[in-house]
Design a protein around this motif. Structure first.
Motif, PDB file in Angstrom:
ATOM      1  N   ILE A   1       0.881  -1.177   0.000  1.00 44.01           N
ATOM      2  CA  ILE A   1       0.000   0.000   0.000  1.00 44.01           C
ATOM      3  C   ILE A   1       0.917   1.225   0.000  1.00 44.01           C
ATOM      4  O   ILE A   1       1.869   1.279   0.779  1.00 44.01           O
ATOM      5  CB  ILE A   1      -0.847   0.018   1.294  1.00 44.01           C
ATOM      6  CG1 ILE A   1      -1.710  -1.233   1.411  1.00 44.01           C
ATOM      7  CG2 ILE A   1      -1.666   1.295   1.400  1.00 44.01           C
ATOM      8  CD1 ILE A   1      -2.135  -1.523   2.862  1.00 44.01           C
ATOM      9  N   ASN A   2       0.650   2.155  -0.884  1.00 43.16           N
ATOM     10  CA  ASN A   2       1.414   3.413  -0.884  1.00 43.16           C
ATOM     11  C   ASN A   2       0.441   4.577  -0.667  1.00 43.16           C
ATOM     12  O   ASN A   2      -0.703   4.527  -1.117  1.00 43.16           O
ATOM     13  CB  ASN A   2       2.172   3.572  -2.217  1.00 43.16           C
ATOM     14  CG  ASN A   2       2.495   5.029  -2.515  1.00 43.16           C
ATOM     15  OD1 ASN A   2       1.890   5.646  -3.399  1.00 43.16           O
ATOM     16  ND2 ASN A   2       3.419   5.597  -1.773  1.00 43.16           N
ATOM     17  N   TYR A   3       0.911   5.599   0.024  1.00 47.58           N
ATOM     18  CA  TYR A   3       0.070   6.778   0.259  1.00 47.58           C
ATOM     19  C   TYR A   3       0.949   7.990   0.436  1.00 47.58           C
ATOM     20  O   TYR A   3       2.162   7.864   0.656  1.00 47.58           O
ATOM     21  CB  TYR A   3      -0.813   6.561   1.501  1.00 47.58           C
ATOM     22  CG  TYR A   3      -0.012   6.424   2.777  1.00 47.58           C
ATOM     23  CD1 TYR A   3       0.673   5.244   3.069  1.00 47.58           C
ATOM     24  CD2 TYR A   3       0.099   7.480   3.676  1.00 47.58           C
ATOM     25  CE1 TYR A   3       1.428   5.128   4.212  1.00 47.58           C
ATOM     26  CE2 TYR A   3       0.858   7.363   4.834  1.00 47.58           C
ATOM     27  CZ  TYR A   3       1.516   6.182   5.087  1.00 47.58           C
ATOM     28  OH  TYR A   3       2.284   6.073   6.220  1.00 47.58           O
ATOM     29  N   LYS A   4       0.339   9.170   0.333  1.00 45.39           N
ATOM     30  CA  LYS A   4       1.126  10.401   0.474  1.00 45.39           C
ATOM     31  C   LYS A   4       1.007  10.980   1.868  1.00 45.39           C
ATOM     32  O   LYS A   4       1.989  11.363   2.467  1.00 45.39           O
ATOM     33  CB  LYS A   4       0.678  11.444  -0.560  1.00 45.39           C
ATOM     34  CG  LYS A   4       1.532  12.709  -0.546  1.00 45.39           C
ATOM     35  CD  LYS A   4       1.347  13.557  -1.780  1.00 45.39           C
ATOM     36  CE  LYS A   4      -0.030  14.183  -1.853  1.00 45.39           C
ATOM     37  NZ  LYS A   4      -0.201  15.044  -3.034  1.00 45.39           N
ATOM     38  N   SER A   5      -0.230  11.048   2.398  1.00 48.74           N
ATOM     39  CA  SER A   5      -0.378  11.763   3.667  1.00 48.74           C
ATOM     40  C   SER A   5      -1.297  11.098   4.686  1.00 48.74           C
ATOM     41  O   SER A   5      -1.166  11.349   5.881  1.00 48.74           O
ATOM     42  CB  SER A   5      -0.881  13.190   3.389  1.00 48.74           C
ATOM     43  OG  SER A   5      -2.050  13.125   2.597  1.00 48.74           O
ATOM     44  N   ASN A   6      -2.224  10.251   4.241  1.00 51.28           N
ATOM     45  CA  ASN A   6      -3.237   9.742   5.164  1.00 51.28           C
ATOM     46  C   ASN A   6      -2.768   8.471   5.867  1.00 51.28           C
ATOM     47  O   ASN A   6      -3.162   7.348   5.524  1.00 51.28           O
ATOM     48  CB  ASN A   6      -4.549   9.497   4.414  1.00 51.28           C
ATOM     49  CG  ASN A   6      -5.724   9.346   5.364  1.00 51.28           C
ATOM     50  OD1 ASN A   6      -5.547   9.069   6.563  1.00 51.28           O
ATOM     51  ND2 ASN A   6      -6.918   9.529   4.850  1.00 51.28           N
ATOM     52  N   HIS A   7      -1.934   8.694   6.899  1.00 53.78           N
ATOM     53  CA  HIS A   7      -1.324   7.567   7.598  1.00 53.78           C
ATOM     54  C   HIS A   7      -2.375   6.660   8.254  1.00 53.78           C
ATOM     55  O   HIS A   7      -2.279   5.430   8.188  1.00 53.78           O
ATOM     56  CB  HIS A   7      -0.331   8.100   8.644  1.00 53.78           C
ATOM     57  CG  HIS A   7       0.273   7.023   9.471  1.00 53.78           C
ATOM     58  ND1 HIS A   7       1.222   6.152   8.959  1.00 53.78           N
ATOM     59  CD2 HIS A   7       0.036   6.632  10.741  1.00 53.78           C
ATOM     60  CE1 HIS A   7       1.548   5.278   9.906  1.00 53.78           C
ATOM     61  NE2 HIS A   7       0.846   5.546  10.986  1.00 53.78           N
ATOM     62  N   GLU A   8      -3.386   7.278   8.879  1.00 49.32           N
ATOM     63  CA  GLU A   8      -4.395   6.478   9.605  1.00 49.32           C
ATOM     64  C   GLU A   8      -5.131   5.540   8.653  1.00 49.32           C
ATOM     65  O   GLU A   8      -5.343   4.370   8.949  1.00 49.32           O
ATOM     66  CB  GLU A   8      -5.413   7.386  10.317  1.00 49.32           C
ATOM     67  CG  GLU A   8      -4.900   8.086  11.555  1.00 49.32           C
ATOM     68  CD  GLU A   8      -3.933   9.217  11.230  1.00 49.32           C
ATOM     69  OE1 GLU A   8      -4.067   9.806  10.131  1.00 49.32           O
ATOM     70  OE2 GLU A   8      -3.042   9.498  12.052  1.00 49.32           O
ATOM     71  N   ALA A   9      -5.538   6.076   7.509  1.00 46.66           N
ATOM     72  CA  ALA A   9      -6.281   5.245   6.544  1.00 46.66           C
ATOM     73  C   ALA A   9      -5.405   4.105   6.030  1.00 46.66           C
ATOM     74  O   ALA A   9      -5.866   2.961   5.897  1.00 46.66           O
ATOM     75  CB  ALA A   9      -6.758   6.114   5.378  1.00 46.66           C
ATOM     76  N   ALA A  10      -4.132   4.395   5.771  1.00 44.40           N
ATOM     77  CA  ALA A  10      -3.227   3.352   5.271  1.00 44.40           C
ATOM     78  C   ALA A  10      -3.011   2.281   6.335  1.00 44.40           C
ATOM     79  O   ALA A  10      -2.996   1.077   6.030  1.00 44.40           O
ATOM     80  CB  ALA A  10      -1.904   3.979   4.848  1.00 44.40           C
TER      81      ALA A  10
END
Ligand code: NAP
Length: 252
Positions: A35-44
């Motif tokens: 899983i990669n994400y930019k800013s939404n740590h909680e959702a990831a």
């Protein structure tokens, strides 16, 4: 679900929306998943926990894929924690507030292109290094997320976004030919009118409600309906398809 050894997928921008649905779909098919994400740590983190409960290996890596050094770090972490990548879904993308071209700025266009186009080139480059039979890889599949906006143009809303997706269409056509003999298939999914939070980023959360009477199927689509097309293009079921496009846009 038992993990199918050797299948390792990166889905960029998978903390929410289509990317999230794709990560869940691929995990359900036995891929090890990044899983990669930019800013939404909680959702990831929540998605990571859900996928790990399915019994497959998974990691969540924060990285802004529009930045070269962060892409390099992302792929290195996958090498170390999941093994050699076999599937890349270039899903991360942004939409900016609706505007006309006469009001556009260079800063806006450059931001759009860096996030939606440069990011895909960088991730393709790193994926090829790992998948290509010319580099000792076992082949692999890339799926790019374009949009029906590339065909329709998004007049009065975001022609810059539509143009960025036109670039993704051309990347798909060219790269598919460039790496076909190296065991890599490159295909494209063009969604349209999918129920995600992206429309709020464009300044109109209820955009699909406004437009749905003009969609032949008379409704918006779900992230899962897009994920199904992506998963098919990554699978052996589509083994003779490369440089191909699937529109998931209710007939528009
Ligand atoms: P979304 O709900 O806005 O989600 C975008 C995801 O991308 C988020 O997880 C976000 O992470 C991540 N992201 C954005 N920029 C990033 C970057 N530079 N580096 C890493 N991650 C980044 O989008 P969506 O609606 O699911 O759309 C997914 C793809 O389908 C996009 O390429 C979009 O253009 C395309 N598409 C969507 C529609 C539609 O109707 N929804 C239609 C046509 C095409 P954070 O939240 O952590 O920042």
């Amino acid at each position: 679900m038992k993990e199918i050894m050797d299948r390792v997928a990166l889905i960029t921008g998978s903390s929410r929306g289509i990317g999230k649905a794709t990560a869940l779909k691929l995990a359900g098919q036995g891929y090890a998943v990044c899983i990669n994400y930019k800013s939404n740590h909680e959702a990831a983190a929540a998605l990571l926990a859900k996928i790990q409960q399915q019994g497959v290996r998974a990691i969540a890596v924060q990285a802004d894929v529009s930045k070269e050094a962060e892409v390099t770090r992302l792929f290195k972490e996958i090498d170390e924690k999941l093994g050699r990548l076999t599937a890349l879904v270039n899903n991360a993308g942004i939409l900016l507030k609706q505007t006309t071209v006469e009001n556009i700025t260079a800063e806006r266009v450059n931001r759009l292109l860096t996030n939606n186009v440069t990011s895909c080139f960088l991730c393709c480059r790193e994926a090829i290094k790992r998948m290509s039979t010319s580099h000792g890889g076992a082949g692999g599949c890339i799926v790019n997320l374009s949009s029906v906006a590339a065909r329709l143009g998004s007049a009065g809303e975001y022609v810059d976004y539509a143009a960025s997706k036109g670039a993704i269409d051309t990347l798909t056509i060219g790269l598919a030919k460039e790496v076909a003999a190296q065991g890599i298939r490159v295909n494209c999914v063009r969604p349209g009118f999918i129920h995600t939070d992206m429309h709020a980023d464009g300044g109109e959360p209820d955009r699909i409600e406004r437009l749905k009477s003009g969609i032949p199927l008379q409704r918006g689509g779900t992230p899962e309906e897009v994920a199904n097309a992506i998963a098919w293009l990554l699978s052996d079921e589509s083994s003779y398809s490369t440089g191909a496009f699937i529109d998931v846009a209710g007939g528009r």
